[in-house]
Write an enzyme that holds these catalytic residues in place. Structure first.
Site, PDB file in Angstrom:
ATOM      1  N   CYS A 112       0.850  -1.194   0.000  1.00 21.86           N
ATOM      2  CA  CYS A 112       0.000   0.000   0.000  1.00 21.86           C
ATOM      3  C   CYS A 112       0.887   1.246   0.000  1.00 21.86           C
ATOM      4  O   CYS A 112       1.854   1.329   0.748  1.00 21.86           O
ATOM      5  CB  CYS A 112      -0.904  -0.003   1.229  1.00 21.86           C
ATOM      6  SG  CYS A 112      -2.022   1.426   1.265  1.00 21.86           S
ATOM      7  N   CYS A 144     -19.774  -5.770   3.149  1.00 19.48           N
ATOM      8  CA  CYS A 144     -19.072  -4.560   3.555  1.00 19.48           C
ATOM      9  C   CYS A 144     -17.747  -4.532   2.817  1.00 19.48           C
ATOM     10  O   CYS A 144     -17.137  -5.588   2.622  1.00 19.48           O
ATOM     11  CB  CYS A 144     -18.834  -4.595   5.064  1.00 19.48           C
ATOM     12  SG  CYS A 144     -17.848  -3.215   5.676  1.00 19.48           S
ATOM     13  N   CYS A 159     -19.621   2.605   8.270  1.00 22.25           N
ATOM     14  CA  CYS A 159     -18.917   1.915   9.340  1.00 22.25           C
ATOM     15  C   CYS A 159     -17.655   2.720   9.594  1.00 22.25           C
ATOM     16  O   CYS A 159     -16.796   2.806   8.717  1.00 22.25           O
ATOM     17  CB  CYS A 159     -18.572   0.488   8.910  1.00 22.25           C
ATOM     18  SG  CYS A 159     -17.508  -0.389  10.083  1.00 22.25           S
ATOM     19  N   CYS A 209       0.272   0.267  10.320  1.00 26.91           N
ATOM     20  CA  CYS A 209      -0.245  -0.772   9.410  1.00 26.91           C
ATOM     21  C   CYS A 209       0.838  -1.638   8.776  1.00 26.91           C
ATOM     22  O   CYS A 209       1.752  -1.144   8.108  1.00 26.91           O
ATOM     23  CB  CYS A 209      -1.081  -0.116   8.319  1.00 26.91           C
ATOM     24  SG  CYS A 209      -1.883  -1.357   7.271  1.00 26.91           S
ATOM     25  N   CYS A 238     -16.796  -8.911   5.211  1.00 29.38           N
ATOM     26  CA  CYS A 238     -16.125  -7.616   5.063  1.00 29.38           C
ATOM     27  C   CYS A 238     -14.856  -7.787   4.246  1.00 29.38           C
ATOM     28  O   CYS A 238     -13.942  -8.507   4.656  1.00 29.38           O
ATOM     29  CB  CYS A 238     -15.754  -7.051   6.426  1.00 29.38           C
ATOM     30  SG  CYS A 238     -17.152  -6.932   7.541  1.00 29.38           S
ATOM     31  N   ARG A 284     -18.290  -2.723  17.402  1.00 29.81           N
ATOM     32  CA  ARG A 284     -17.529  -3.946  17.082  1.00 29.81           C
ATOM     33  C   ARG A 284     -16.257  -4.041  17.907  1.00 29.81           C
ATOM     34  O   ARG A 284     -15.446  -3.115  17.880  1.00 29.81           O
ATOM     35  CB  ARG A 284     -17.097  -3.931  15.601  1.00 29.81           C
ATOM     36  CG  ARG A 284     -18.250  -3.904  14.696  1.00 29.81           C
ATOM     37  CD  ARG A 284     -17.854  -3.810  13.224  1.00 29.81           C
ATOM     38  NE  ARG A 284     -19.102  -3.628  12.540  1.00 29.81           N
ATOM     39  CZ  ARG A 284     -19.932  -4.617  12.259  1.00 29.81           C
ATOM     40  NH1 ARG A 284     -19.599  -5.865  12.476  1.00 29.81           N
ATOM     41  NH2 ARG A 284     -21.106  -4.369  11.722  1.00 29.81           N
ATOM     42  N   CYS A 335       0.554   4.869   6.892  1.00 28.60           N
ATOM     43  CA  CYS A 335      -0.092   4.685   8.208  1.00 28.60           C
ATOM     44  C   CYS A 335       0.862   3.913   9.143  1.00 28.60           C
ATOM     45  O   CYS A 335       1.193   2.748   8.862  1.00 28.60           O
ATOM     46  CB  CYS A 335      -1.401   3.922   8.042  1.00 28.60           C
ATOM     47  SG  CYS A 335      -2.434   4.583   6.709  1.00 28.60           S
TER      48      CYS A 335
HETATM   49  N1  SAM Z   1      -6.715   0.820   3.038  1.00 29.62           N
HETATM   50  C1  SAM Z   1      -8.015   1.107   3.516  1.00 29.62           C
HETATM   51  C2  SAM Z   1      -8.010   2.188   4.574  1.00 29.62           C
HETATM   52  O1  SAM Z   1      -6.996   2.430   5.211  1.00 29.62           O
HETATM   53  O2  SAM Z   1      -9.065   2.782   4.761  1.00 29.62           O
HETATM   54  C3  SAM Z   1      -8.742  -0.124   4.060  1.00 29.62           C
HETATM   55  C4  SAM Z   1      -7.957  -1.182   4.807  1.00 29.62           C
HETATM   56  S1  SAM Z   1      -7.220  -0.678   6.352  1.00 29.62           S
HETATM   57  C5  SAM Z   1      -6.222  -2.067   6.755  1.00 29.62           C
HETATM   58  C6  SAM Z   1      -8.630  -0.783   7.464  1.00 29.62           C
HETATM   59  C7  SAM Z   1      -8.416  -0.443   8.907  1.00 29.62           C
HETATM   60  O3  SAM Z   1      -7.628  -1.458   9.545  1.00 29.62           O
HETATM   61  C8  SAM Z   1      -7.651   0.806   9.268  1.00 29.62           C
HETATM   62  O4  SAM Z   1      -8.442   1.967   9.151  1.00 29.62           O
HETATM   63  C9  SAM Z   1      -7.303   0.546  10.719  1.00 29.62           C
HETATM   64  O5  SAM Z   1      -8.325   1.003  11.579  1.00 29.62           O
HETATM   65  C10 SAM Z   1      -7.229  -0.969  10.798  1.00 29.62           C
HETATM   66  N2  SAM Z   1      -5.865  -1.426  11.126  1.00 29.62           N
HETATM   67  C11 SAM Z   1      -4.800  -1.484  10.291  1.00 29.62           C
HETATM   68  N3  SAM Z   1      -3.704  -1.924  10.935  1.00 29.62           N
HETATM   69  C12 SAM Z   1      -4.068  -2.146  12.221  1.00 29.62           C
HETATM   70  C13 SAM Z   1      -3.378  -2.588  13.386  1.00 29.62           C
HETATM   71  N4  SAM Z   1      -2.073  -2.885  13.350  1.00 29.62           N
HETATM   72  N5  SAM Z   1      -4.061  -2.714  14.537  1.00 29.62           N
HETATM   73  C14 SAM Z   1      -5.385  -2.413  14.573  1.00 29.62           C
HETATM   74  N6  SAM Z   1      -6.090  -1.976  13.515  1.00 29.62           N
HETATM   75  C15 SAM Z   1      -5.443  -1.845  12.352  1.00 29.62           C
HETATM   76 FE1  SF4 Z   2      -2.852   1.255   3.360  1.00 32.53          FE
HETATM   77 FE2  SF4 Z   2      -2.866   0.118   5.755  1.00 32.53          FE
HETATM   78 FE3  SF4 Z   2      -3.074   2.763   5.562  1.00 32.53          FE
HETATM   79 FE4  SF4 Z   2      -5.138   1.167   4.734  1.00 32.53          FE
HETATM   80  S1  SF4 Z   2      -4.382   1.406   6.835  1.00 32.53           S
HETATM   81  S2  SF4 Z   2      -4.268   2.949   3.679  1.00 32.53           S
HETATM   82  S3  SF4 Z   2      -3.972  -0.600   3.967  1.00 32.53           S
HETATM   83  S4  SF4 Z   2      -1.287   1.515   4.941  1.00 32.53           S
END
Ligand code: SAM
Ligand code: SF4
Ligand code: DTB
Length: 316
Positions: A49, A125, A185, A56, A93, A257, A53
Site C-alpha cells: 500500500c 461490507c 462503518c 499498518c 467484510c 464492534r 499509516c
Molecule cells: N486501506 C483502507 C483504509 O486504510 O481505509 C482499508 C484497509 S485498512 C487495513 C482498514 C483499517 O484497519 C484501518 O483503518 C485501521 O483502523 C485498521 N488497522 C490497520 N492496521 C491495524 C493494526 N495494526 N491494529 C489495529 N487496527 C489496524
Molecule cells: Fe494502506 Fe494500511 Fe493505511 Fe489502509 S491502513 S491505507 S492498507 S497503509
C-alpha cells in the site's frame, strides 16, 4: 446537539460500576444483550500500500515480511464467504490495501464480489480506501450494505501517524458514502500511544458525523514488527473497556464492534466488553494480515458465556 469534550470525558471517566451499568442499560434498550454478530474479514488485496499509516503492516514503506498479494479472484472470495456463512457469519467484510478506488477492472471485480456476497444472503461490507460519490453509488447498486472507513484517531494524533492523506480527506470519503445512501462503518484504533484526551476527541469526532455511523469498530492496536509503532506498550485492558462502554452510551443504536486485537485479550476481558455493549466480532483465524482467535474458540466462548450468534444459520 453534539456533546462537548468535557461531557464525553465525564462519561468515560465514570467509576467502572456506574459506567458499565449505564452502558449495559443503553445496550439492552436497543439490542439483545445475549447475542453477538459474527462477521468475517477477507483481505482481497494484501500489502504494497502506498500510504504510510504508522500502525499498518500493509504499508509498502515498512519491512513487515508480509506476503504481497494482488486482487483475489471473485470465485475464491465467494467461496470464502460461503464458508464464513456456514460458520455463523452474517456479514462479509472485504478489505483492500489501496489508497483509493480507481475506475478500473479491479473495481469491476470488487463490484462482482459485492453482488456475489449479497446473493448469498449476507451483508456485504468493503473497505477500499478513499472513493468518490459515483463509485459509492456503484457499490450501492451492486448491493453493498455498508462502507468501512475509519477516522482511526483524533485529528491531532492522526496527523502524527499518517502523512500521505489528511483527516479531512477521511471525512470527505465518509460524506461521499453517505451521499450515495450507503450505511457508514467508522471507528478507530486504541492503544497506539495516544493520550486519553485524544481518545475522547476521536469519539467526539464520531459524534459529529450526522447521522451517526451505523457501525463503530473499536480496534485494539496490534503491534507488528517492522512498523514504526512496533514497540508501543500494550493498552491497559480497562482502557479498552472504557472506550467500548463510552461508545455504547454515545451511540446506543449503532453496532459496536470489538474488532482487532482479540488474540491479545483474555476471555474475561472480552466478556466485559460484551457487557459494556460490544455486539459484533470478527471470527476466523485471521483479521486482514494478523492473527485472530479462530471460529472454534469463538463458538466455545459464546457457549461458555451462555450467549448466541445473532441471526446465524448455525448454533454457537
Ligand atoms: N486501506 C483502507 C483504509 O486504510 O481505509 C482499508 C484497509 S485498512 C487495513 C482498514 C483499517 O484497519 C484501518 O483503518 C485501521 O483502523 C485498521 N488497522 C490497520 N492496521 C491495524 C493494526 N495494526 N491494529 C489495529 N487496527 C489496524
Ligand atoms: Fe494502506 Fe494500511 Fe493505511 Fe489502509 S491502513 S491505507 S492498507 S497503509
Ligand atoms: C476495522 O476497523 N478493523 C478491520 C476492518 N475494519 C477492515 C481490520 C483490522 C485489521 C487489523 C490488522 C491486520 O490484520 O492487518
Amino acid at each position: 446537539m453534539p456533546l462537548t469534550t468535557a461531557e464525553i470525558r465525564a462519561i468515560h471517566d465514570l467509576p467502572i460500576p456506574e459506567l458499565l451499568y449505564r452502558a449495559a442499560t443503553a445496550h439492552r434498550q436497543h439490542w439483545n444483550p445475549e447475542e453477538i454478530q459474527f462477521a468475517t474479514l477477507d483481505s482481497i488485496k494484501t500489502g504494497a500500500c502506498p500510504e504510510d499509516c504508522a500502525y499498518c503492516p500493509q504499508s509498502a514503506r515498512y519491512n513487515t515480511n508480509l506476503k504481497v498479494e494482488p486482487l483475489k479472484d471473485v470465485e475464491k472470495v465467494l467461496a470464502g464467504a460461503a464458508e464464513a456463512r456456514a460458520n455463523g457469519s452474517t456479514r462479509y467484510c472485504m478489505g483492500a490495501a489501496w489508497r483509493e478506488v480507481k475506475d478500473d477492472a479491479n473495481f469491476e471485480a470488487v463490484l462482482a464480489m459485492v453482488r456475489g456476497v449479497t446473493a448469498l444472503g449476507m451483508e456485504a461490507c468493503v473497505t477500499l480506501g478513499m472513493l468518490n460519490e459515483t463509485q459509492a453509488r456503484r457499490l450501492k447498486e451492486a448491493g453493498l450494505t455498508i462502507y468501512n472507513h475509519n477516522l482511526d484517531s483524533s485529528r491531532d494524533f492522526y496527523e502524527t501517524i499518517i502523512h500521505t492523506r489528511t483527516f479531512d480527506e477521511r471525512l470527505e470519503t465518509i460524506a461521499a458514502v453517505r451521499a450515495a445512501g450507503l450505511e457508514v462503518c467508522s471507528g478507530g484504533i486504541v492503544g497506539m500511544g495516544e493520550t486519553v484526551d485524544q481518545r475522547i476527541h476521536f469519539l467526539q469526532e464520531l459524534t459529529e458525523l450526522e447521522p451517526a455511523p451505523e457501525s463503530i469498530p473499536i480496534n485494539q492496536f496490534v503491534a507488528v514488527d517492522g512498523t514504526p509503532l512496533a514497540d508501543v506498550p500494550p493498552l491497559p485492558p480497562l482502557a479498552l473497556v472504557r472506550m467500548i462502554a463510552t461508545a455504547r452510551i454515545l451511540f446506543p443504536e449503532s453496532r459496536v464492534r470489538l474488532s482487532a486485537g482479540r488474540t491479545q485479550m483474555s476471555d474475561e476481558l472480552q466478556a466485559l466488553c460484551f457487557f459494556a455493549g460490544a455486539n459484533s466480532i470478527f471470527t476466523g483465524d485471521k483479521l486482514l494480515t494478523t492473527p485472530n482467535p479462530g471460529g472454534s474458540h469463538d463458538h466455545w466462548l459464546l457457549e461458555a458465556l451462555g450467549m448466541r450468534i445473532e441471526g446465524a444459520a448455525v448454533k454457537a
